[in-house]
Design a protein around this motif. Structure first.
Motif, PDB file in Angstrom:
ATOM      1  N   GLY A  42       0.826  -1.207   0.000  1.00 43.18           N
ATOM      2  CA  GLY A  42       0.000   0.000   0.000  1.00 43.18           C
ATOM      3  C   GLY A  42       0.854   1.249   0.000  1.00 43.18           C
ATOM      4  O   GLY A  42       1.874   1.323  -0.665  1.00 43.18           O
ATOM      5  N   GLY A  43       0.404   2.248   0.779  1.00 45.49           N
ATOM      6  CA  GLY A  43       1.138   3.504   0.832  1.00 45.49           C
ATOM      7  C   GLY A  43       0.816   4.445  -0.309  1.00 45.49           C
ATOM      8  O   GLY A  43       1.661   5.244  -0.714  1.00 45.49           O
ATOM      9  N   PHE A  44      -0.410   4.385  -0.822  1.00 42.44           N
ATOM     10  CA  PHE A  44      -0.842   5.314  -1.862  1.00 42.44           C
ATOM     11  C   PHE A  44      -1.508   6.507  -1.179  1.00 42.44           C
ATOM     12  O   PHE A  44      -2.528   6.365  -0.512  1.00 42.44           O
ATOM     13  CB  PHE A  44      -1.794   4.624  -2.838  1.00 42.44           C
ATOM     14  CG  PHE A  44      -1.131   3.529  -3.625  1.00 42.44           C
ATOM     15  CD1 PHE A  44      -0.517   3.809  -4.836  1.00 42.44           C
ATOM     16  CD2 PHE A  44      -1.081   2.230  -3.144  1.00 42.44           C
ATOM     17  CE1 PHE A  44       0.119   2.809  -5.565  1.00 42.44           C
ATOM     18  CE2 PHE A  44      -0.449   1.226  -3.850  1.00 42.44           C
ATOM     19  CZ  PHE A  44       0.158   1.519  -5.064  1.00 42.44           C
ATOM     20  N   GLY A  45      -0.919   7.674  -1.341  1.00 48.44           N
ATOM     21  CA  GLY A  45      -1.336   8.841  -0.565  1.00 48.44           C
ATOM     22  C   GLY A  45      -2.755   9.277  -0.844  1.00 48.44           C
ATOM     23  O   GLY A  45      -3.344   8.984  -1.889  1.00 48.44           O
ATOM     24  N   PHE A  68      -1.673  15.920  -0.887  1.00 49.48           N
ATOM     25  CA  PHE A  68      -0.857  14.962  -1.629  1.00 49.48           C
ATOM     26  C   PHE A  68      -1.149  15.182  -3.104  1.00 49.48           C
ATOM     27  O   PHE A  68      -2.236  14.844  -3.584  1.00 49.48           O
ATOM     28  CB  PHE A  68      -1.202  13.531  -1.203  1.00 49.48           C
ATOM     29  CG  PHE A  68      -0.130  12.531  -1.501  1.00 49.48           C
ATOM     30  CD1 PHE A  68       0.894  12.311  -0.596  1.00 49.48           C
ATOM     31  CD2 PHE A  68      -0.118  11.823  -2.689  1.00 49.48           C
ATOM     32  CE1 PHE A  68       1.900  11.392  -0.859  1.00 49.48           C
ATOM     33  CE2 PHE A  68       0.873  10.905  -2.969  1.00 49.48           C
ATOM     34  CZ  PHE A  68       1.884  10.689  -2.045  1.00 49.48           C
ATOM     35  N   PRO A  69      -0.215  15.763  -3.859  1.00 49.39           N
ATOM     36  CA  PRO A  69      -0.531  16.209  -5.224  1.00 49.39           C
ATOM     37  C   PRO A  69      -0.809  15.089  -6.215  1.00 49.39           C
ATOM     38  O   PRO A  69      -1.513  15.305  -7.206  1.00 49.39           O
ATOM     39  CB  PRO A  69       0.718  17.012  -5.623  1.00 49.39           C
ATOM     40  CG  PRO A  69       1.806  16.525  -4.727  1.00 49.39           C
ATOM     41  CD  PRO A  69       1.146  16.146  -3.436  1.00 49.39           C
ATOM     42  N   ILE A  70      -0.230  13.904  -5.991  1.00 50.06           N
ATOM     43  CA  ILE A  70      -0.473  12.780  -6.911  1.00 50.06           C
ATOM     44  C   ILE A  70      -0.987  11.611  -6.082  1.00 50.06           C
ATOM     45  O   ILE A  70      -0.250  10.676  -5.753  1.00 50.06           O
ATOM     46  CB  ILE A  70       0.816  12.396  -7.672  1.00 50.06           C
ATOM     47  CG1 ILE A  70       1.426  13.624  -8.353  1.00 50.06           C
ATOM     48  CG2 ILE A  70       0.526  11.326  -8.719  1.00 50.06           C
ATOM     49  CD1 ILE A  70       2.735  13.348  -9.030  1.00 50.06           C
ATOM     50  N   PRO A  71      -2.261  11.624  -5.720  1.00 50.88           N
ATOM     51  CA  PRO A  71      -2.789  10.627  -4.783  1.00 50.88           C
ATOM     52  C   PRO A  71      -3.334   9.383  -5.465  1.00 50.88           C
ATOM     53  O   PRO A  71      -3.571   9.349  -6.676  1.00 50.88           O
ATOM     54  CB  PRO A  71      -3.925  11.389  -4.103  1.00 50.88           C
ATOM     55  CG  PRO A  71      -4.459  12.277  -5.194  1.00 50.88           C
ATOM     56  CD  PRO A  71      -3.257  12.662  -6.025  1.00 50.88           C
ATOM     57  N   GLY A  72      -3.545   8.351  -4.650  1.00 49.95           N
ATOM     58  CA  GLY A  72      -4.313   7.185  -5.050  1.00 49.95           C
ATOM     59  C   GLY A  72      -3.908   6.579  -6.371  1.00 49.95           C
ATOM     60  O   GLY A  72      -2.750   6.211  -6.616  1.00 49.95           O
ATOM     61  N   ALA A  73      -4.878   6.463  -7.264  1.00 50.38           N
ATOM     62  CA  ALA A  73      -4.653   5.820  -8.564  1.00 50.38           C
ATOM     63  C   ALA A  73      -3.658   6.593  -9.416  1.00 50.38           C
ATOM     64  O   ALA A  73      -2.934   6.002 -10.224  1.00 50.38           O
ATOM     65  CB  ALA A  73      -5.976   5.678  -9.301  1.00 50.38           C
ATOM     66  N   MET A 100      -1.010   8.003  -8.268  1.00 47.66           N
ATOM     67  CA  MET A 100       0.287   7.553  -7.785  1.00 47.66           C
ATOM     68  C   MET A 100       0.629   6.178  -8.365  1.00 47.66           C
ATOM     69  O   MET A 100       1.785   5.918  -8.726  1.00 47.66           O
ATOM     70  CB  MET A 100       0.291   7.499  -6.268  1.00 47.66           C
ATOM     71  CG  MET A 100       1.617   7.044  -5.677  1.00 47.66           C
ATOM     72  SD  MET A 100       1.611   7.081  -3.870  1.00 47.66           S
ATOM     73  CE  MET A 100       3.073   6.061  -3.535  1.00 47.66           C
ATOM     74  N   LEU A 101      -0.368   5.300  -8.476  1.00 44.72           N
ATOM     75  CA  LEU A 101      -0.119   4.008  -9.123  1.00 44.72           C
ATOM     76  C   LEU A 101       0.347   4.216 -10.558  1.00 44.72           C
ATOM     77  O   LEU A 101       1.289   3.554 -11.018  1.00 44.72           O
ATOM     78  CB  LEU A 101      -1.380   3.151  -9.088  1.00 44.72           C
ATOM     79  CG  LEU A 101      -1.317   1.842  -9.884  1.00 44.72           C
ATOM     80  CD1 LEU A 101      -0.183   0.940  -9.397  1.00 44.72           C
ATOM     81  CD2 LEU A 101      -2.660   1.100  -9.810  1.00 44.72           C
ATOM     82  N   ALA A 102      -0.286   5.143 -11.277  1.00 47.15           N
ATOM     83  CA  ALA A 102       0.140   5.431 -12.650  1.00 47.15           C
ATOM     84  C   ALA A 102       1.591   5.909 -12.680  1.00 47.15           C
ATOM     85  O   ALA A 102       2.362   5.547 -13.583  1.00 47.15           O
ATOM     86  CB  ALA A 102      -0.784   6.475 -13.275  1.00 47.15           C
ATOM     87  N   ALA A 103       1.975   6.705 -11.672  1.00 47.36           N
ATOM     88  CA  ALA A 103       3.359   7.183 -11.607  1.00 47.36           C
ATOM     89  C   ALA A 103       4.328   6.033 -11.323  1.00 47.36           C
ATOM     90  O   ALA A 103       5.437   5.997 -11.872  1.00 47.36           O
ATOM     91  CB  ALA A 103       3.482   8.258 -10.535  1.00 47.36           C
ATOM     92  N   VAL A 104       3.919   5.098 -10.466  1.00 41.56           N
ATOM     93  CA  VAL A 104       4.746   3.917 -10.193  1.00 41.56           C
ATOM     94  C   VAL A 104       4.983   3.139 -11.488  1.00 41.56           C
ATOM     95  O   VAL A 104       6.113   2.724 -11.796  1.00 41.56           O
ATOM     96  CB  VAL A 104       4.069   3.019  -9.133  1.00 41.56           C
ATOM     97  CG1 VAL A 104       4.780   1.667  -9.028  1.00 41.56           C
ATOM     98  CG2 VAL A 104       4.056   3.709  -7.777  1.00 41.56           C
ATOM     99  N   LEU A 105       3.937   2.953 -12.255  1.00 41.98           N
ATOM    100  CA  LEU A 105       4.034   2.170 -13.483  1.00 41.98           C
ATOM    101  C   LEU A 105       4.824   2.894 -14.581  1.00 41.98           C
ATOM    102  O   LEU A 105       5.466   2.258 -15.417  1.00 41.98           O
ATOM    103  CB  LEU A 105       2.635   1.829 -13.986  1.00 41.98           C
ATOM    104  CG  LEU A 105       1.828   0.892 -13.092  1.00 41.98           C
ATOM    105  CD1 LEU A 105       0.374   0.834 -13.542  1.00 41.98           C
ATOM    106  CD2 LEU A 105       2.443  -0.497 -13.076  1.00 41.98           C
ATOM    107  N   ALA A 162      -6.320   4.761   0.629  1.00 47.84           N
ATOM    108  CA  ALA A 162      -6.615   5.343  -0.686  1.00 47.84           C
ATOM    109  C   ALA A 162      -7.945   4.862  -1.255  1.00 47.84           C
ATOM    110  O   ALA A 162      -8.592   5.587  -2.017  1.00 47.84           O
ATOM    111  CB  ALA A 162      -5.480   5.042  -1.663  1.00 47.84           C
ATOM    112  N   LEU A 163      -8.362   3.639  -0.929  1.00 47.41           N
ATOM    113  CA  LEU A 163      -9.661   3.162  -1.402  1.00 47.41           C
ATOM    114  C   LEU A 163     -10.804   3.727  -0.574  1.00 47.41           C
ATOM    115  O   LEU A 163     -11.972   3.611  -0.960  1.00 47.41           O
ATOM    116  CB  LEU A 163      -9.719   1.635  -1.372  1.00 47.41           C
ATOM    117  CG  LEU A 163      -8.786   0.900  -2.337  1.00 47.41           C
ATOM    118  CD1 LEU A 163      -9.081  -0.592  -2.324  1.00 47.41           C
ATOM    119  CD2 LEU A 163      -8.897   1.453  -3.757  1.00 47.41           C
ATOM    120  N   LEU A 164     -10.482   4.355   0.554  1.00 45.93           N
ATOM    121  CA  LEU A 164     -11.495   4.933   1.437  1.00 45.93           C
ATOM    122  C   LEU A 164     -11.531   6.453   1.350  1.00 45.93           C
ATOM    123  O   LEU A 164     -12.209   7.110   2.144  1.00 45.93           O
ATOM    124  CB  LEU A 164     -11.219   4.512   2.881  1.00 45.93           C
ATOM    125  CG  LEU A 164     -11.275   3.004   3.123  1.00 45.93           C
ATOM    126  CD1 LEU A 164     -10.694   2.670   4.493  1.00 45.93           C
ATOM    127  CD2 LEU A 164     -12.701   2.485   3.012  1.00 45.93           C
TER     128      LEU A 164
END
Length: 461
Positions: A251-254, A289-294, A296-301, A324-326
């Motif tokens: 986890g750890g998605f802001g 958090f400027p790049i949160p949740g999904a 941030m996942l896009a940035a990881v990928l 992040a899902l909540l």
């Protein structure tokens, strides 16, 4: 600080209402981003009050449709990157049955770490093969249940392999890797990792499906590079006959609670004078958090084209977001039971006592503070009033908000305080029936064709 000293307004009965605008001992406003369903709830002239009257105590409100939309955003990030990915909800972030049901309906899995979490996820329709079982030193009962339901088990220690093998059941496992330089108590160090790969036979009942890791903090680059390193582990494991086709980045998605301006103003002008009884530690969650949740996942990928590396090697990426899902999927509601006026350096402010405890707003119990401003309901005209919020217990330290918040008017007994966006860990991570007070129930709110409709969250629904 450049803040104007507040004027005092005389109210009926000859008392003084603190504050009209800003005051040197009042924090700046920090309004939270609020979901459309919650905006509709706050704007309704009677619904929130009706729920409060029925519950007769503090309660939490959950918006499961928002959970579904958050899941879909993560799934879309996988699809946009053209990779095979799967979302597991970190169940420790919230125990509500309606959240697990939303996961089942949206095609997401659930990350569990106890038999209670596992069975409650199954009861809400999550399939066994869509469960990820994590946590240290898993009990034999948990390993047995996980294997019986074909859950994916993240092994944290070598003895778990032996105990799982002793069950003589087919099992799917990931090996949790201790990241280089980490001092975490979780995960397998390089020597343990090599031993585990050797112990798990390619022709045995335990299937080595891949590897996992967890990182502290919210850095997308670190997660991407650690995932890329685990691709190498997968390829080496495949060379010895293991499928090794899955990597979990944890986890750890802001989450973005506040706008950038409010967060910057708070950080740039932070003063000990804003807090009743002294400030908490300054180890605050990054509420903007400027790049949160999904995103941030896009940035990881995207970093160094991790998505291509995963595609080229036929590897599925799993994520285990909780908070992040909540995001914007729930709030906590307290009734005002008492109002006192105090002053510091001649500046008046109010101390509210509400009908709950800060155990229901968990950040306070980590020597920190939950910073998004509560909403005072119902909305009425009035003067801005510096206000801190205490609990109904006999502990001096039991404060929901040490910070003197600029409420838009003076609170009255019977008013409601709505703390927004508390579904992620805040509302039940540390709840306790202290003073034998009942735990606040969870209310499930859904959009109806003509109006909002609510029910209590129960495992049977």
């Amino acid at each position: 600080m450049g803040l104007a000293r507040a004027n005092s307004a005389t109210i009926a009965g000859g008392t003084t209402e603190p504050g009209t605008d800003d005051a040197p001992h009042c924090a700046p406003p920090m309004p939270a981003h609020i979901d459309a369903t919650e905006q509709r709830l706050l704007a309704d002239p009677g619904l929130l009050g009706d729920i409060a009257e029925v519950v007769a105590g503090p309660f939490h409100v959950l918006f499961p449709d928002r959970v579904s939309r958050n899941i879909e955003a993560f799934q879309s990030a996988f699809a946009d990157a053209g990779i095979d990915g799967f979302v597991y909800f970190g169940k420790k972030a919230n125990k509500a049955a309606c959240v697990a049901r939303a996961c089942a309906q949206a095609g997401a899995g659930v990350d569990v770490a106890s038999t209670g979490e596992l069975t409650s996820a199954l009861a809400q329709g999550v399939r066994g093969e869509d469960l990820m079982v994590t946590g240290p030193a898993k009990s034999d009962d948990l390993l047995w249940l996980a294997a019986r339901h074909r859950a994916l088990i993240a092994l944290d220690a070598l003895d778990e392999i032996d105990r799982l093998a002793a069950l003589d059941l087919p099992a799917r496992v990931l090996l949790r890797v201790l990241p280089e330089g980490s001092t975490s108590r979780f995960g397998l160090d390089p020597m343990e990792l090599e031993q585990a790969i050797q112990v798990i036979r390619a022709d045995g009942p335990i299937t080595l499906s891949g590897f996992s890791f967890h990182l502290s903090g919210y850095d997308a680059t670190d997660r991407s590079e650690q995932a890329a390193a685990l691709v190498g582990h997968c390829l080496r494991a495949r060379a010895t006959g293991h499928p090794a086709d899955t990597i979990s980045v944890g986890g750890g998605f802001g989450v973005d609670y506040l706008d950038a301006e409010s967060w910057a103003r708070f950080q740039d002008t932070l003063s000990d004078n804003w807090f009743h009884g002294g400030p908490p530690s300054d180890d605050y969650y990054p509420y903007h958090f400027p790049i949160p949740g999904a995103a941030m996942l896009a940035a990881v990928l995207a970093h160094k084209d991790l998505a291509k590396l995963l595609r080229d090697n036929g590897i599925r990426l799993a994520v285990e977001p909780g908070r992040a899902l909540l995001d914007r999927a729930g709030s906590s509601v307290f009734r005002v039971q008492g109002v006192k006026t105090r002053a510091v350096d001649g500046e008046p402010y109010d101390i509210l006592t509400v009908d709950g405890t800060s155990l229901s707003l968990s950040e306070q119990w980590f020597a920190s503070e939950y910073l998004p401003d509560p909403v005072l309901w119902p909305a009425r005209d009035g003067h801005r009033t510096p206000t801190c919020v205490g609990a109904t217990t006999c502990l001096e330290s039991d404060l929901l908000s040490r910070r003197r918040i600029p409420l838009p008017r003076r609170a009255r007994i019977g008013d409601l305080l709505v703390y927004p966006n508390t579904a992620g860990y805040q509302m039940d991570s540390n709840e306790s029936p202290f003073h034998e007070l009942p735990l606040p129930p969870k209310v499930v709110l859904r959009e109806g064709s003509d109006r909002l409709r609510w029910t209590l969250d129960t495992p049977s629904r």
